[in-house]
Design a protein around this motif. Structure first.
Motif, PDB file in Angstrom:
ATOM      1  N   PRO A  89       4.515  -2.846  -2.447  1.00  0.00           N
ATOM      2  CA  PRO A  89       3.586  -2.195  -1.514  1.00  0.00           C
ATOM      3  C   PRO A  89       2.361  -1.629  -2.217  1.00  0.00           C
ATOM      4  CG  PRO A  89       5.850  -1.601  -0.991  1.00  0.00           C
ATOM      5  CD  PRO A  89       5.901  -2.358  -2.282  1.00  0.00           C
ATOM      6  N   GLU A  90       2.569  -1.086  -3.406  1.00  0.00           N
ATOM      7  CA  GLU A  90       1.440  -0.515  -4.148  1.00  0.00           C
ATOM      8  C   GLU A  90       0.438  -1.600  -4.528  1.00  0.00           C
ATOM      9  OE1 GLU A  90       4.628   0.026  -4.798  1.00  0.00           O
ATOM     10  OE2 GLU A  90       4.730   2.085  -3.995  1.00  0.00           O
ATOM     11  N   LYS A  93      -1.498  -2.655  -1.377  1.00  0.00           N
ATOM     12  CA  LYS A  93      -2.494  -1.647  -1.017  1.00  0.00           C
ATOM     13  C   LYS A  93      -3.713  -1.730  -1.912  1.00  0.00           C
ATOM     14  CE  LYS A  93       0.949   1.727   0.592  1.00  0.00           C
ATOM     15  NZ  LYS A  93       1.549   3.066   0.311  1.00  0.00           N
ATOM     16  N   CYS A  96      -5.823  -4.938  -1.231  1.00  0.00           N
ATOM     17  CA  CYS A  96      -6.517  -4.949   0.055  1.00  0.00           C
ATOM     18  C   CYS A  96      -7.875  -4.253  -0.024  1.00  0.00           C
ATOM     19  CB  CYS A  96      -5.658  -4.285   1.134  1.00  0.00           C
ATOM     20  SG  CYS A  96      -4.310  -5.326   1.732  1.00  0.00           S
ATOM     21  N   LYS A  97      -8.002  -3.315  -0.941  1.00  0.00           N
ATOM     22  CA  LYS A  97      -9.264  -2.590  -1.076  1.00  0.00           C
ATOM     23  C   LYS A  97     -10.396  -3.515  -1.493  1.00  0.00           C
ATOM     24  CE  LYS A  97      -6.966   1.750  -2.350  1.00  0.00           C
ATOM     25  NZ  LYS A  97      -6.780   2.776  -3.425  1.00  0.00           N
ATOM     26  N   PHE A 163       0.587  -4.625   9.244  1.00  0.00           N
ATOM     27  CA  PHE A 163       0.176  -3.291   8.806  1.00  0.00           C
ATOM     28  C   PHE A 163      -1.339  -3.143   8.916  1.00  0.00           C
ATOM     29  CE2 PHE A 163       4.214  -4.086   6.846  1.00  0.00           C
ATOM     30  CZ  PHE A 163       4.852  -2.851   6.814  1.00  0.00           C
ATOM     31  N   VAL A 165      -4.623  -1.785   7.366  1.00  0.00           N
ATOM     32  CA  VAL A 165      -5.037  -1.435   6.017  1.00  0.00           C
ATOM     33  C   VAL A 165      -5.637  -0.034   5.960  1.00  0.00           C
ATOM     34  CG1 VAL A 165      -6.656  -2.005   4.153  1.00  0.00           C
ATOM     35  CG2 VAL A 165      -5.349  -3.818   5.283  1.00  0.00           C
ATOM     36  N   GLU A 168      -2.681   2.353   6.474  1.00  0.00           N
ATOM     37  CA  GLU A 168      -1.500   1.976   5.693  1.00  0.00           C
ATOM     38  C   GLU A 168      -0.213   2.157   6.498  1.00  0.00           C
ATOM     39  OE1 GLU A 168      -1.489   4.041   1.982  1.00  0.00           O
ATOM     40  OE2 GLU A 168      -3.378   3.187   1.308  1.00  0.00           O
ATOM     41  N   LYS A 169      -0.309   1.990   7.815  1.00  0.00           N
ATOM     42  CA  LYS A 169       0.834   2.143   8.702  1.00  0.00           C
ATOM     43  C   LYS A 169       1.176   0.821   9.381  1.00  0.00           C
ATOM     44  CE  LYS A 169       1.124   6.652   8.149  1.00  0.00           C
ATOM     45  NZ  LYS A 169       2.283   7.301   7.470  1.00  0.00           N
TER      46      LYS A 169
END
Length: 207
Positions: A89-90, A93, A96-97, A163, A165, A168-169
């Motif tokens: 997940p990290e 995340k 995605c940035k 999810f 972005v 983050e949910k």
């Protein structure tokens, strides 16, 4: 039976051996976040939670192509992360940035079940010679002339999650059941079509 994400590829591979050519995928259930304050998906990162490179690439590519049909930008996970590991997940995340995507779509295996299904024998109705009592016994009832048989049926359950972005949910999910997939491609093709249709119904992909 819950199955860790890394077993997606092994479940699919084993399940496709020696199965009848009768594939059917159905959406068993869907969930959407209440009071969701965002528009349809504009760009998405597609990730298959599988460590086998070929299976993962197939899942992600077919999903991405189906998404692109609806004018939604799509990036596959195998192009973004190492193909022999499931991204954390990290890592998702962080990536995605820089990808300029607004959503992430994850596909993982939940379970597989194999069970024998009974196939009853064929029946027939036969005529008898006329007999007394006004023809009351001129015909017999339907009768089986062969014994029944059991055939193998494989049920594969998959979960697809979306999810957001920005927050983050998780905003959407679906569980699907596929019976007797003819091939990995056939399974993914049916799955992607069903999932995109469900996303359109819930307003997460523009119609």
């Amino acid at each position: 039976m819950n199955v860790p994400a890394r077993f997606l590829c092994s479940i699919i591979a084993v399940s496709l051996l020696f199965l009848p050519a009768c594939t059917k995928t159905k959406v068993a259930s869907t969930w959407k976040k209440e009071n969701l304050q965002r528009g349809p998906i504009k760009s998405v990162l597609v990730v298959g939670m599988c460590t086998d490179p070929d299976t993962r690439e197939l899942f992600e590519s077919v999903f991405a192509l189906e998404v692109l049909k609806h004018k939604v930008g799509a990036i596959t996970g195998y192009e973004t992360f190492p193909s022999n590991t499931c991204p954390t997940p990290e890592a998702i995340k962080e990536k995605c940035k820089s990808l300029n995507v607004d959503s992430v779509l994850l596909v993982r295996a939940i379970s597989q079940e194999e069970a024998p299904v009974y196939q009853p024998p064929p029946t027939f109705e036969t005529a008898l010679e006329p007999v007394p009592f006004d023809g009351y016994l001129t015909k017999s009832s339907a009768m089986g002339i062969q014994t029944g048989a059991y055939r193998r049926q494989m049920l594969i359950r998959l979960q697809t999650r979306v999810f957001d972005v920005a927050t983050e949910k998780q905003i959407w999910s679906a569980k699907t059941n596929t019976i007797n997939p003819k091939s990995t491609y056939g399974l993914v093709e049916e799955l992607s079509e069903k999932i995109i249709s469900a996303l359109k119904k819930d307003g997460l992909i523009a119609k």
